[in-house]
Design an enzyme around this catalytic site. Sequence first.
Site, PDB file in Angstrom:
ATOM      1  N   ASP A  59       0.837  -1.205   0.000  1.00 54.46           N
ATOM      2  CA  ASP A  59       0.000   0.000   0.000  1.00 54.46           C
ATOM      3  C   ASP A  59       0.872   1.255   0.000  1.00 54.46           C
ATOM      4  OD1 ASP A  59      -2.053   1.843   0.456  1.00 54.46           O
ATOM      5  OD2 ASP A  59      -2.211   1.373   2.591  1.00 54.46           O
ATOM      6  N   ASP A  64       2.022  10.589  -8.931  1.00 60.41           N
ATOM      7  CA  ASP A  64       3.086  11.435  -9.493  1.00 60.41           C
ATOM      8  C   ASP A  64       2.819  11.559 -10.984  1.00 60.41           C
ATOM      9  OD1 ASP A  64       5.595  12.751  -9.916  1.00 60.41           O
ATOM     10  OD2 ASP A  64       6.386  11.727  -8.150  1.00 60.41           O
ATOM     11  N   THR A 119     -10.400   7.161   3.586  1.00 54.31           N
ATOM     12  CA  THR A 119     -11.504   6.994   4.539  1.00 54.31           C
ATOM     13  C   THR A 119     -11.381   7.945   5.733  1.00 54.31           C
ATOM     14  OG1 THR A 119     -10.273   5.056   5.280  1.00 54.31           O
ATOM     15  CG2 THR A 119     -12.245   4.646   3.998  1.00 54.31           C
ATOM     16  N   ARG A 211      -5.506  -1.119  13.387  1.00 53.40           N
ATOM     17  CA  ARG A 211      -5.467  -1.027  14.847  1.00 53.40           C
ATOM     18  C   ARG A 211      -6.433  -1.930  15.605  1.00 53.40           C
ATOM     19  NH1 ARG A 211      -5.311   5.352  14.174  1.00 53.40           N
ATOM     20  NH2 ARG A 211      -6.416   4.613  12.328  1.00 53.40           N
TER      21      ARG A 211
HETATM   22  O1  C5P Z   1      -5.707   1.137  11.875  1.00 54.45           O
HETATM   23  P1  C5P Z   1      -6.712   1.238  10.770  1.00 54.45           P
HETATM   24  O2  C5P Z   1      -7.692   0.076  10.746  1.00 54.45           O
HETATM   25  O3  C5P Z   1      -7.409   2.588  10.711  1.00 54.45           O
HETATM   26  O4  C5P Z   1      -5.828   1.093   9.442  1.00 54.45           O
HETATM   27  C1  C5P Z   1      -6.351   1.313   8.165  1.00 54.45           C
HETATM   28  C2  C5P Z   1      -5.253   1.150   7.165  1.00 54.45           C
HETATM   29  O5  C5P Z   1      -5.777   1.352   5.851  1.00 54.45           O
HETATM   30  C3  C5P Z   1      -4.101   2.132   7.320  1.00 54.45           C
HETATM   31  O6  C5P Z   1      -2.907   1.423   6.978  1.00 54.45           O
HETATM   32  C4  C5P Z   1      -4.365   3.205   6.281  1.00 54.45           C
HETATM   33  O7  C5P Z   1      -3.181   3.760   5.759  1.00 54.45           O
HETATM   34  C5  C5P Z   1      -5.085   2.409   5.191  1.00 54.45           C
HETATM   35  N1  C5P Z   1      -6.002   3.164   4.340  1.00 54.45           N
HETATM   36  C6  C5P Z   1      -7.086   3.866   4.828  1.00 54.45           C
HETATM   37  N2  C5P Z   1      -7.920   4.549   3.976  1.00 54.45           N
HETATM   38  C7  C5P Z   1      -7.702   4.521   2.659  1.00 54.45           C
HETATM   39  C8  C5P Z   1      -6.616   3.805   2.144  1.00 54.45           C
HETATM   40  C9  C5P Z   1      -5.775   3.122   3.031  1.00 54.45           C
HETATM   41  O8  C5P Z   1      -7.310   3.877   6.019  1.00 54.45           O
HETATM   42  N3  C5P Z   1      -8.557   5.114   1.833  1.00 54.45           N
END
Ligand code: C5P
Length: 233
Positions: A59, A64, A119, A211
């Site tokens: 991810d 760019d 999100t 998390r």
């Molecule tokens: O800890 P949590 O459940 O919030 O982690 C969500 C993961 O998804 C993080 O690594 C974040 O960078 C990734 N992410 C996100 N929203 C997006 C794309 C990726 O939260 N639109």
Amino acid sequence: MAKDVIIACDFDSKAKTIEFLDKFSDVKPFVKIGMELYYAEGPEIVREIKRRGHKIFLDLKLHDIPNTVKKSMSVLSKLDIDMCNLHASGTINMMKAAIEGLTRQDGTRPLLIAVTQLTSTDEESMHKDLLIDKPLNEVVLHYAKNAQISGLDGVVCSPLEAGIVHETCGKAFLTVTPGVRFADGEIADQKRVTTPERARELTSDYIVVGRPITAATDPVAAYKRCRKEFLGE
Ligand code: C5P
């Protein structure tokens, strides 16, 4: 099509990541390696986790000029990853260049998906900070259509948007959805959130959970709870 729970391994070192993955003795979860871990450890962490038998979503959210993205994707294509991503806001030209760069000489490539709106972004901040006046759903859908036109396999979006994306782009177009929280858990910085069970009802293909699993007292139990709620196992 395979639905799965992807664990966001947002750790800042190999040692912490391996310590975390070692807790999973009987299962090999699909793992997301994000910027934090990749910038800390480089491509070797990808190879190491792959050697341990995990599927990997890298991810790095590329964004760019098309030529730079194409060349960077070409480098990433040499890693044995299963999925990677970019920002749809980089435009159709950038996404098409990314596909070109990612496709290996033998025609194979990892899945490529596009971030629509993060999100952590809600409609108000999208209007105020980004000066995008349209409703959030419309923006997500428009970016999803652009990703499909460009030949991508799906999008990263909130589970709340998975249904409209599938209605417009078809069931085979993947929705990879972060912003997942247990009903009794903390939301932290995420805004557009749902539970794993609700994500299933909303037709998400992959949920990305960080998390709620990595910070749980018992991560394996939290992972299994996620699978139970999302996959009905
Ligand atoms: O800890 P949590 O459940 O919030 O982690 C969500 C993961 O998804 C993080 O690594 C974040 O960078 C990734 N992410 C996100 N929203 C997006 C794309 C990726 O939260 N639109």
